[in-house]
Design an enzyme around this catalytic site. Structure first.
Site, PDB file in Angstrom:
ATOM      1  CB  CYS A  85       0.828   6.089  -8.542  1.00 37.39           C
ATOM      2  SG  CYS A  85      -0.549   4.890  -8.554  1.00 37.39           S
ATOM      3  CB  CYS A  86       1.291   1.697 -11.130  1.00 37.33           C
ATOM      4  SG  CYS A  86       0.279   1.439  -9.868  1.00 37.33           S
ATOM      5  CD  GLU A  88      -1.908   1.322  -6.088  1.00 36.15           C
ATOM      6  OE1 GLU A  88      -2.616   1.386  -4.922  1.00 36.15           O
ATOM      7  OE2 GLU A  88      -1.494   2.383  -6.699  1.00 36.15           O
ATOM      8  CB  CYS A 148       2.345   1.762  -6.200  1.00 40.99           C
ATOM      9  SG  CYS A 148       2.309   2.799  -7.412  1.00 40.99           S
ATOM     10  CG  HIS A 173      -3.601   3.484   0.360  1.00 38.21           C
ATOM     11  ND1 HIS A 173      -2.516   3.965   0.271  1.00 38.21           N
ATOM     12  CD2 HIS A 173      -4.311   3.516  -0.406  1.00 38.21           C
ATOM     13  CE1 HIS A 173      -2.342   4.310  -1.081  1.00 38.21           C
ATOM     14  NE2 HIS A 173      -3.388   3.878  -1.783  1.00 38.21           N
ATOM     15  CG  ASP A 212       1.811  13.918   4.083  1.00 42.17           C
ATOM     16  OD1 ASP A 212       2.007  14.997   3.516  1.00 42.17           O
ATOM     17  OD2 ASP A 212       1.391  12.972   2.922  1.00 42.17           O
ATOM     18  N   GLY A 213      -0.503  12.494   5.479  1.00 42.28           N
ATOM     19  CA  GLY A 213      -1.630  11.425   5.493  1.00 42.28           C
ATOM     20  C   GLY A 213      -1.150  10.216   4.274  1.00 42.28           C
ATOM     21  CG  HIS A 214       0.722   8.621   0.557  1.00 46.72           C
ATOM     22  ND1 HIS A 214       1.709   7.803   0.535  1.00 46.72           N
ATOM     23  CD2 HIS A 214       0.039   8.275  -0.456  1.00 46.72           C
ATOM     24  CE1 HIS A 214       1.718   6.789  -0.120  1.00 46.72           C
ATOM     25  NE2 HIS A 214       0.643   6.840  -0.961  1.00 46.72           N
ATOM     26  CD  GLU A 247      -6.039   3.040  -4.493  1.00 47.64           C
ATOM     27  OE1 GLU A 247      -5.115   3.743  -4.181  1.00 47.64           O
ATOM     28  OE2 GLU A 247      -6.335   3.552  -5.670  1.00 47.64           O
TER      29      GLU A 247
END
Lengths: 687, 687
Positions: free
Chosen positions: B426-427, B345, B347, B277, B198-200, B329
């Site tokens: 997200c956060c 961030e 997160c 990231h 996955d890209g994340h 980010e």
């Protein structure tokens, strides 16, 4: 019709006027090399670029666009909406070069260009290859974004420059026909005309030039109309946007979204601060000053002063750079002058010079205008071009860390090296036209007063009541603050003909009464010595550190004025409201702001701290980058020796050994000529 | 098949393990309020948001997407490709809350969500409403950009959390079916499977959780496969991009252009620096540490250590923030830590805690991991949420100038006030799931050693060889560095049943031999006092200022350990290679980094300079922002009094009067609660 008529009401402002460019010949230790570079390299190279003959460079297509529009060849438009303006800027520079030196080869090319322009011009006078070739029928539908009047402005400036230099009537005719046509399109509502104005100011100042060269007040009125329409309600950009059904030419850019970007958020007279795109703001301000001068419109001149004061007291870098932010290449807010993420486009400083030069002529003499002009010229503008004439800075940072440029997106626009010719080539031709016309910025005259604003060596002729005063300036101003001005000849001019070509000198009557008014640059702190023929003169010193000194006398051929401005190393401080310069010092000497480079001082310039009230030393290094004065200063480096590479990032226990060092500074304009490295203008200081 | 099999080779790393979340109850002066806020406000508010019932907020549509996929209602997908993950994060947090406190109303909602997930799941186990509703047939065609496995990972984490808390088998079944299906799609080439990832990153750590709760090694192998495929050649993202004919989901974003953004530029074992990231990097690192721990893969653990060291010695803010740049980010380069244009961030700091917490378990005990965990937790993470639980920081700057945020585009991402729930939320849910599970970060156990990493008050139970050790921690750590740990009970557990539910205590045998290993936080500089039952103990002090002190003895019920860490005001310095902190100091006291705010110190914080070795004072203000310790320090302000507003911007003549002042500092986490104003962590200092 009221606005149109306003132009002729009011009296012209009394002003000092520049000498014709052909009357000033520069022979200067500092500047001649740069001007030679413009003549021998920049303008020829630009011509190659316009003709797509530079290997590896992005094609310009600008000449081809004109050839296609003229019917010389088949093809379609290529380039930016303002591609035509590159040809105009080239022609304008060529005109200035021809005004000061014969160059038949250059004239031959220029006249081919003029012929091409004449053939590309439409029967009604319109001349813009983007709309003619790519969007026929869409003329004047997107003034906000499409630079149509901007291109017209540059064409007019080119025509005035070339006509003034050569008397070429064809080029002036092209410009007049276009301007006449524009005057049929734009004007008051009750005349059934469009109430628009361009998204990029430029035509405003160009029309005043055209008025001055033709005497036709229509052009002055049109300029005033454009200025007075700007930012009024209902908003023209909204109206034309509605008429287009909401389409935009540059979807991602600010032009159509943010009227302040184009200084169209408010009527120009109500603008108290310098907002938006910096180049647009100073071009507009120059046009406002021009119209105010010609119409005697005191309110408009006051509006110029507001913008000027906002720039120079709150929004200008010490290098004369303007525009704090890459987003929109624009102003931000008062005292927001980051050294590193800065934009400070070369073109914007050139525009600031245009503005300053006009204010200097129109306002009661204040040396602040020339001080700022000099600051921009000797720092940001010269910095903009490499010593080979082929590489240019668009952005002029005051602090550079190359790894940041490579790896941190906030610095993506900042280049640690000058770049080759760009696709959007605004800055190089702007440098070319400024330096090619530099002679006109040195002196202005008013009645029997000769103002000297810049101390640039060379010769000048001034026609004064049937006499010609010939003065030679010998200048060692840049590096040593020393100038000699010699009245070489005073001749009576025979009145047999009108033009200069026909003059014959009758006899050398050898004397004339006039005032030589000498600018005292602020950097000398009011400390200077002036001698006439070897004797100190008591001068009207004006405000210490600024102003002009008037030497009124009956001048004789052979008279010599010697001027010596003290040129200490200045420890400059920024206003305490500037966040970026607090606790820091910049060194300045004479007109030059200095900087540290990695080449002299090693990496991690941020670790260097000037010793409070430490010694500084100046020495001229003839071998360094064409010859320049180097400053060395006592300093300390916060050592990393006791912090290992792998040490904790943050600690309360580490002590920072400071090692004494000698920090070396070179003039800002000369940075980035010795490989990629760090640079900093502002250095930490314990004072 | 080799890579799959690798997972079972090698021995598990010996590690200390967290206690079950249900065994730790927090009752802490500092933290209880925040956890209560998560339970009473954040999680309920988030539930309303997921159901589009928050007036004025951008709709989430996340529950509706599931209902449409389940066939409960008609409609089409709305939201980001990763919209499902918001529901999973909510469910994960709900699981943690239920592990620590009964809440039938919450359980009822959660089980409705589980029922909905079960019905939205496709027959083959697939569960992703974006692809099911919006791009059916396009599963696994854009792993680079579309977060498909990322969403699966969050679903698995939610299932493990909820199952662990409640024993709910339905939710675990959903996750297993999905993971089983994924294992049929992804795997080695010779098995005819996709070699993608996955890209994340997220599923990597989630699969190890699933492995631990189920014992099924397939999940561990799959996680290892994803990690080992990452960044290998031929590049999967290029291959799938080719298969898509070059189409991209997010045309403007970095994902498809820059593989380093997703840490896919190199195989993970070859990555020496933290790139791209920031959230992705730390999620990936946590997964790598998990796989290394379970497989004994020393090379993989070494790769974790490389990334860790790069972060903490070169790329982390003093607040535990990571990610220096808003563009992507992301991380930038070593020592590039701007305070103002920072991203940091919330997160990312939460992910750093995930990573630190794993390294703390798997590595031979080094208090550095807990030190960093504490730094991120007490500063960036707490700062991320307002005291009303409804406003959040995504970006956590160390220096804020509100006019810059408003007018300079480089600061557009920096908000001077916490914001409401975002469209891309997200956060807030990340803060919720971290704080709801905070209990598990306090202790870990290994053999007969109980490690205390964080000093957070409350109670805990530890099952040790058939005994249950019940310890009460009373903590005044945050503000005064004082902790009491009382061995409340030691009981023998009746061995009649397997699960905790069936235990019956037999009798209080009141003693047990074990080691209490206490972390010495680096900020006390090795200065602390430990007493057992009122007598000073000679402790193994380890490295001054860091490490753990082991108290090995036969503990009796009623034994009390008193710990007092000295808590001076620390004048922290940044490594001299950090450009942004040179010549500046940050105050820290205990776990808290401090900052100056305009509310206490007036505007123009940049003019304030700490007096070298000046006095500092600390006082607890119970009425200020929930109660906090304020630091005051002797300082000077560079006055603007002698610089008029309209004064020249730059001068060599101005002297800067300095006025003595007392600068006031509050803990960083509490900033931006008293209106919009300036803030600065780093303050100029003459040392």
């Amino acid at each position: 019709m009221n606005q149109m008529e306003n132009a002729s009401s009011g009296a012209r402002l009394k002003r000092s006027q520049p000498l014709p460019l052909r009357s000033v010949h520069i022979e200067d230790r500092f500047w001649s090399d740069y001007i030679r570079l413009v003549r021998d390299v920049v303008v020829p190279y630009q011509w190659e670029a316009l003709n797509d003959r530079v290997p590896g460079a992005e094609p310009s297509h600008a000449i081809r666009n004109l050839r296609i529009a003229a019917g010389d060849e088949e093809g379609s438009f290529y380039g930016m909406v303002f591609q035509d303006s590159d040809v105009s800027k080239w022609l304008e520079a060529a005109g200035y070069l021809l005004a000061t030196e014969d160059d038949p080869a250059l004239a031959l090319i220029a006249e081919e260009v003029i012929d091409l322009l004449a053939r590309a011009q439409q029967p009604d006078g319109y001349l813009n290859t983007y709309f003619t070739l790519k969007e026929p029928g869409k003329r004047w539908t997107n003034l906000n974004e499409c630079h149509e009047l901007y291109c017209a402005g540059h064409l007019i400036e080119a025509a005035v420059s070339y006509y003034t230099a050569t008397g070429n009537a064809v080029v002036l005719g092209i410009a007049r026909r276009f301007a006449d046509y524009i005057a049929t399109v734009f004007g008051p509502e009750d005349a059934g005309k469009l109430q628009g104005y361009d998204g990029h100011q430029e035509i405003e100042l160009a029309l005043v030039k055209l008025y001055r060269v033709t005497g036709d007040k229509k052009y002055l009125s049109l300029s005033q109309f454009f200025l007075d329409q700007r930012g009024t309600q209902p908003h023209f950009y909204k109206q034309e946007w509605d008429r287009r059904g909401g389409s935009v030419h540059f979807p991602g850019l600010l032009m159509s979204q943010n009227y302040a970007y184009s200084q169209a958020h408010l009527p120009v007279r109500e603008q108290n601060t310098a907002e938006g795109h910096a180049v647009r703001l100073v071009y507009m301000s120059a046009g406002m000053a021009d119209v105010a001068a010609e119409t005697g419109d005191a309110e408009l001149l006051a509006a110029c002063r507001k913008l000027w004061r906002n720039i120079v007291t709150k929004r200008m870098y010490i290098t004369g750079g303007i525009g704090s932010m890459t987003h929109g290449e624009s102003f931000t807010f008062d005292y927001d002058l980051p050294s590193d993420t800065v934009y400070a486009e070369t073109c914007a400083s050139i525009g600031l010079i245009f503005f300053a030069w006009r204010m200097l002529q129109y306002e009661p003499v204040s040396s602040e205008y020339a001080d700022v002009l000099e600051r921009a010229l000797y720092n940001t503008v010269v910095s903009g071009m490499s010593r080979d004439g082929r590489h240019f800075f668009y952005v002029n940072p005051l602090e550079v860390h190359p790894a940041s440029c490579a790896h941190n997106h906030n610095y993506k626009h900042v280049k640690p090296e000058r770049q080759g010719w760009f696709g959007c080539a605004c800055c190089p031709p702007n440098i070319a036209r400024l330096l090619a016309s530099l002679g006109q910025y040195i002196y202005t005259v008013q009645d029997r007063t000769l103002y000297t604003h810049l101390y640039i060596g060379g010769q000048m002729d001034w026609e004064l009541d049937g006499q010609r005063v010939h003065i030679v300036q010998e200048s060692d101003y840049a590096w040593n603050g020393k100038v000699a001005m010699k009245v070489e000849q005073i001749e009576r001019i025979e009145q047999s003909g009108h033009s200069e070509q026909n003059e014959h000198t009758e006899q050398n009557d050898a004397q004339a009464e006039f005032t030589l008014s000498l600018r005292i640059p602020s950097w000398c702190g009011g400390r200077y010595h002036i001698q006439v023929n070897g004797s100190a003169v008591t001068a009207n010193e004006g405000t210490p550190g600024s102003g002009y000194v008037d030497l009124k006398r009956i001048w004789q051929a052979g008279d010599v004025v010697n001027i010596a401005f003290e040129m200490p190393v200045l420890r400059m401080k920024g206003h305490p409201l500037i966040r970026d310069t607090i606790g820091k010092t910049a060194l300045q000497r004479g007109p030059f702001v200095y900087c540290m480079e990695e080449a002299d001082n090693g990496a991690n310039l941020h670790q260097i701290m000037l010793t409070s009230e430490g010694e500084t030393d100046v020495r001229f290094d003839p071998g360094l980058l064409g010859g320049l004065s180097v400053i060395t200063a006592a300093a300390e480096r916060v050592g990393s020796a006791d912090w290992q590479e792998d040490a904790p990032l943050y600690t309360s226990e580490g002590s920072w050994a400071r090692s004494p060092m000698t920090a070396t500074f070179i003039p800002y304009y000369a940075w980035a000529n010795r490989g990629v490295g760090e640079m900093a203008v502002w250095v930490r200081d314990s004072v």
